[in-house]
Design an enzyme around this catalytic site. Structure first.
Site, short mmCIF file in Angstrom:
data_model
loop_
_atom_site.label_atom_id
_atom_site.label_comp_id
_atom_site.label_asym_id
_atom_site.label_seq_id
_atom_site.Cartn_x
_atom_site.Cartn_y
_atom_site.Cartn_z
CG HIS A 99 -0.56 2.34 -9.33
ND1 HIS A 99 -0.50 1.85 -7.86
CD2 HIS A 99 -1.75 2.92 -9.38
CE1 HIS A 99 -1.67 2.34 -7.49
NE2 HIS A 99 -2.56 3.04 -8.47
CG LEU B 298 10.03 -17.14 -3.02
CD1 LEU B 298 11.12 -16.30 -2.49
CD2 LEU B 298 8.99 -16.15 -3.69
CG ASP C 93 -2.18 0.87 1.04
OD1 ASP C 93 -2.31 1.41 -0.07
OD2 ASP C 93 -2.54 1.39 2.12
C1 IPE Z 1 -5.24 -2.75 -0.15
O1 IPE Z 1 -5.09 -1.41 -0.15
C2 IPE Z 1 -5.32 -3.45 -1.28
C3 IPE Z 1 -3.95 -3.60 -1.87
C4 IPE Z 1 -2.73 -3.22 -1.44
C5 IPE Z 1 -4.11 -4.00 -3.27
P1 IPE Z 1 -6.09 -0.10 -0.35
O2 IPE Z 1 -5.63 1.20 -0.55
O3 IPE Z 1 -7.16 -0.73 -1.33
O4 IPE Z 1 -6.93 -0.50 1.02
P2 IPE Z 1 -7.88 0.71 1.88
O5 IPE Z 1 -8.79 1.22 1.02
O6 IPE Z 1 -6.65 1.92 2.70
O7 IPE Z 1 -8.39 -0.19 3.12
C1 IPE Z 2 -1.61 0.17 -3.54
O1 IPE Z 2 -1.39 1.76 -3.35
C2 IPE Z 2 -1.94 -0.24 -4.46
C3 IPE Z 2 -3.31 -0.73 -4.84
C4 IPE Z 2 -4.19 -0.49 -3.94
C5 IPE Z 2 -3.76 -1.11 -6.07
P1 IPE Z 2 -2.61 2.89 -3.12
O2 IPE Z 2 -3.17 2.93 -4.84
O3 IPE Z 2 -3.62 2.32 -2.41
O4 IPE Z 2 -1.93 3.88 -2.54
P2 IPE Z 2 -2.45 5.00 -1.65
O5 IPE Z 2 -2.85 4.10 -0.45
O6 IPE Z 2 -3.64 5.80 -2.26
O7 IPE Z 2 -1.24 5.60 -1.37
MG MG Z 3 -4.05 2.31 -0.38
#
Ligand code: IPE
Ligand code: IPE
Ligand code: MG
Length: 248
Positions: free
Chosen positions: A42, A136, A25
């Site tokens: 990303h 792995l 995240d």
């Molecule tokens: C969790 O992150 C999902 C992934 C890392 C793929 P999110 O950014 O979607 O989670 P929330 O919305 O903060 O719970």
């Molecule tokens: C995690 O990063 C990747 C996915 C959930 C696909 P985020 O896109 O949720 O990044 P933040 O949490 O908004 O910074």
């Molecule tokens: Mg996020």
């Protein structure tokens, strides 16, 4: 080489976790902090997966499960969703050869049916081409949700007509996407949140949790080493008590 050299294998104070789950995240915030588009975050996140995968292998991790796209992530703006779908395509093109060279077996957990036929076939081919690798296992959780996973397990159990008394915890586990794989020992979440966000809710009941404010694109080898070091210091009791405790 000293033990602090960035490429020497650290000696942990206990066994390294065999299975680590990572909630990758913070890509969006990483990008925003730099005045970039979320998609750049990303993109850097994918780059980082390569580095972390390599470090995990060096640290003796046998299974890595990474949360790449949740069942709830469809609610993001369409352009971002499209970009995230393209990323998996790009990841396979770019990394398949390296995965094979490093002995990584690629697997997918989640619901593939929502993806285009072409992408499904591509993922399937990549899975087949790495299926004999043994160093792995990399489970990519894409269109994955812990609740959806349990629901599909219940549906199949009912469809197959299992008598209720045969539905045990082991049987339920064998209907999950992770069937046959060990439960995660450690769940790492980058980006600072303290929640599971629908990740491996059945499998992670006794996992240790580690949350770091570091955004995923910056989570490097040293950060992984620190997370594992924290893990080795934990006292995993699995509901029991230590023999040295007073049990009266
Ligand atoms: C969790 O992150 C999902 C992934 C890392 C793929 P999110 O950014 O979607 O989670 P929330 O919305 O903060 O719970
Ligand atoms: C995690 O990063 C990747 C996915 C959930 C696909 P985020 O896109 O949720 O990044 P933040 O949490 O908004 O910074
Ligand atoms: Mg996020």
């Amino acid at each position: 080489m000293s033990s602090t050299d960035s490429h020497s294998t650290p000696i942990f104070s206990g066994p390294a976790p065999a299975h680590i789950g990572i909630i990758m995240d913070g890509n969006g915030r990483w990008a925003k902090q730099r005045g970039l588009n979320r998609s750049e975050g990303h993109r850097q996140g994918v780059e980082n997966l390569r580095r972390v995968l390599e470090a995990a292998g060096e640290f003796g991790v046998k299974t890595l499960t990474v949360y790449a796209f949740s069942t709830e992530n469809w609610s993001r703006p369409i352009a971002e969703v499209r970009f995230l779908l393209r990323i998996i395509d790009y990841y396979i093109d770019r990394e398949l050869q390296a995965l094979n060279e490093r002995g990584v077996q690629l697997r997918h957990i989640g619901d593939m049916s929502a993806l285009s036929k072409r992408l499904q076939q591509k993922i399937q081919r990549a899975i087949e081409q790495t299926q004999h690798n043994e160093k792995l296992i990399l489970n990519v959780a894409f269109n994955y949700g812990g609740r959806a996973e349990v629901v599909q397990a219940i549906r199949r159990i009912i469809e197959e007509g299992l008598p209720p008394e045969q539905v045990t915890e082991q049987v339920v586990s064998s209907y999950l996407y992770t069937a046959g794989q060990p439960d995660p020992d450690l769940i790492i979440r980058t980006g600072g949140e303290m929640r599971l966000s629908n990740f491996l809710m059945w499998q992670a009941t006794y996992a240790e949790y580690y949350s770091t404010p570091t955004y995923w694109p910056d989570f490097d080898r040293e950060e992984l080493r620190k997370a594992i070091e924290h893990y080795t210091a934990r006292d995993r009791r699995f509901g029991g008590v230590k023999e040295t405790h007073d049990t009266k």
